[in-house]
Design a protein around this motif. Sequence first.
Motif, PDB file in Angstrom:
ATOM      1  N   ALA A 123      -5.785   3.659  -0.845  1.00 23.50           N
ATOM      2  CA  ALA A 123      -7.177   3.825  -0.406  1.00 23.50           C
ATOM      3  C   ALA A 123      -7.465   2.971   0.819  1.00 23.50           C
ATOM      4  CB  ALA A 123      -8.144   3.470  -1.535  1.00 23.50           C
ATOM      5  N   GLY A 124      -6.619   1.985   1.081  1.00 22.46           N
ATOM      6  CA  GLY A 124      -6.791   1.144   2.260  1.00 22.46           C
ATOM      7  C   GLY A 124      -6.129   1.697   3.495  1.00 22.46           C
ATOM      8  N   GLY A 125      -5.586   2.930   3.393  1.00 21.85           N
ATOM      9  CA  GLY A 125      -4.927   3.537   4.550  1.00 21.85           C
ATOM     10  C   GLY A 125      -3.714   2.734   4.973  1.00 21.85           C
ATOM     11  N   GLU A 126      -3.435   2.738   6.263  1.00 23.82           N
ATOM     12  CA  GLU A 126      -2.258   2.019   6.748  1.00 23.82           C
ATOM     13  C   GLU A 126      -2.394   0.516   6.566  1.00 23.82           C
ATOM     14  OE1 GLU A 126      -1.504   3.201  10.741  1.00 23.82           O
ATOM     15  OE2 GLU A 126      -0.890   5.244  10.191  1.00 23.82           O
ATOM     16  N   GLY A 127      -3.616   0.043   6.382  1.00 19.75           N
ATOM     17  CA  GLY A 127      -3.831  -1.377   6.134  1.00 19.75           C
ATOM     18  C   GLY A 127      -3.504  -1.797   4.718  1.00 19.75           C
ATOM     19  N   GLY A 128      -3.257  -0.817   3.837  1.00 21.59           N
ATOM     20  CA  GLY A 128      -2.818  -1.097   2.480  1.00 21.59           C
ATOM     21  C   GLY A 128      -3.849  -1.835   1.643  1.00 21.59           C
ATOM     22  N   MET A 129      -3.354  -2.567   0.648  1.00 18.79           N
ATOM     23  CA  MET A 129      -4.224  -3.252  -0.286  1.00 18.79           C
ATOM     24  C   MET A 129      -5.086  -4.306   0.406  1.00 18.79           C
ATOM     25  SD  MET A 129      -5.357  -3.547  -3.383  1.00 18.79           S
ATOM     26  CE  MET A 129      -4.247  -2.933  -4.658  1.00 18.79           C
ATOM     27  N   ALA A 130      -4.539  -4.946   1.435  1.00 12.62           N
ATOM     28  CA  ALA A 130      -5.329  -5.968   2.144  1.00 12.62           C
ATOM     29  C   ALA A 130      -6.604  -5.365   2.712  1.00 12.62           C
ATOM     30  CB  ALA A 130      -4.490  -6.604   3.248  1.00 12.62           C
ATOM     31  N   HIS A 131      -6.485  -4.200   3.377  1.00 14.68           N
ATOM     32  CA  HIS A 131      -7.669  -3.548   3.938  1.00 14.68           C
ATOM     33  C   HIS A 131      -8.584  -3.057   2.828  1.00 14.68           C
ATOM     34  CE1 HIS A 131     -10.166  -1.309   6.712  1.00 14.68           C
ATOM     35  NE2 HIS A 131     -10.011  -0.231   5.951  1.00 14.68           N
ATOM     36  N   MET A 132      -7.973  -2.518   1.763  1.00 18.64           N
ATOM     37  CA  MET A 132      -8.782  -2.008   0.655  1.00 18.64           C
ATOM     38  C   MET A 132      -9.638  -3.131   0.054  1.00 18.64           C
ATOM     39  SD  MET A 132      -8.990  -1.855  -2.896  1.00 18.64           S
ATOM     40  CE  MET A 132      -9.863  -0.765  -3.990  1.00 18.64           C
ATOM     41  N   LEU A 133      -9.038  -4.291  -0.181  1.00 20.38           N
ATOM     42  CA  LEU A 133      -9.776  -5.406  -0.772  1.00 20.38           C
ATOM     43  C   LEU A 133     -10.845  -5.932   0.184  1.00 20.38           C
ATOM     44  CD1 LEU A 133      -6.891  -7.372  -2.519  1.00 20.38           C
ATOM     45  CD2 LEU A 133      -8.685  -6.038  -3.626  1.00 20.38           C
ATOM     46  N   ASP A 134     -10.500  -6.019   1.475  1.00 23.71           N
ATOM     47  CA  ASP A 134     -11.476  -6.509   2.450  1.00 23.71           C
ATOM     48  C   ASP A 134     -12.652  -5.558   2.582  1.00 23.71           C
ATOM     49  OD1 ASP A 134      -9.837  -8.663   2.903  1.00 23.71           O
ATOM     50  OD2 ASP A 134      -8.920  -7.838   4.724  1.00 23.71           O
TER      51      ASP A 134
END
Length: 322
Positions: free
Chosen positions: A246-257
């Motif tokens: 769900a965070g796209g190419e940013g992965g879990m880091a982007h999803m959490l942010d």
Amino acid sequence: MSTTPSPVAPEDVRRVACIGAGVIGGGWVAHFLARGYDVTAWDPADDAEEKLRRLVDAAWPALEQIGLADGASKDRLTVAPTLAEAVADADFVQESAPEKLDLKRSLLAELTAATRPGVVVASSTSGYPMTDMHSEAADNGRLVVGHPFNPPYLIPLVEVVGGDKTDRAAVEWASRFYDIAGKSVITMDRELPGFIANRLQEALWREALHMVANGEATVKDIDDSITEGPGLRWAFMGPMLTFALAGGEGGMAHMLDHFGPSLKSPWTRLEAPELDRALRDAVVEGCDEAADGRTYADLVAERDQGVIDVLRATGRLGKDAT
């Protein structure tokens, strides 16, 4: 605490004893028979053998679909008249008694006394830590939890964990045996009430009960929301990786942010609702409506075929499946 090694290696197990022959215990019987083991079962109920053989008969078509091991046969099932006779020659014991702590304690003590020295005894408990169950057993170093999921003959997962007196060698032995016996094994490093999967199921279950109790969703709405939504993803990718995507190419880091602040939103109510008569009746009636005239046998067959279809579609049936 015993340090006696098991009298046989996991790959040399020939006879499994299943103590308790209800839905879970009977499912274990079907699984072990399908994997080519000799199985001895015992259950104190007067009609236990009749019900057990009926359960195995009902499970067998599904097991034939996914592939039987060499030598697998329903004829390899023996129902013993006593617990002691059931475990006398067992290389491994799977206990599946009702979820009552005092019963588990006394039964596990009886099993360690009746089995050969070193034979690993696993409990199918769905929530009790082994540390809470092994207090009456003199030889408790070989007692482990082997927590399955219903039906054990189809759902691959088994969670394995010992108690504070369990020998690590017994945990490793049990994990290796389950792996050989065709299960997907999680070997837990520490005890956790409810283990892993049941903790996650419980959170979903409590929220579902709140929605029914408050008239926010029907039983069918809740089931459809999973089978037509996230359940389709969970069949092959768990919730953590799903959220990472769900965070796209940013992965879990982007999803959490991005979505992290929503964790503070009051969406869920993890405290269990009061299971009063009104809620109980609403859930029961909702399930009857969702069943829409299908019998228990109809629903079991539908569930089993659905699991097989998902396993086949995701490439997890194995080379022997037809």
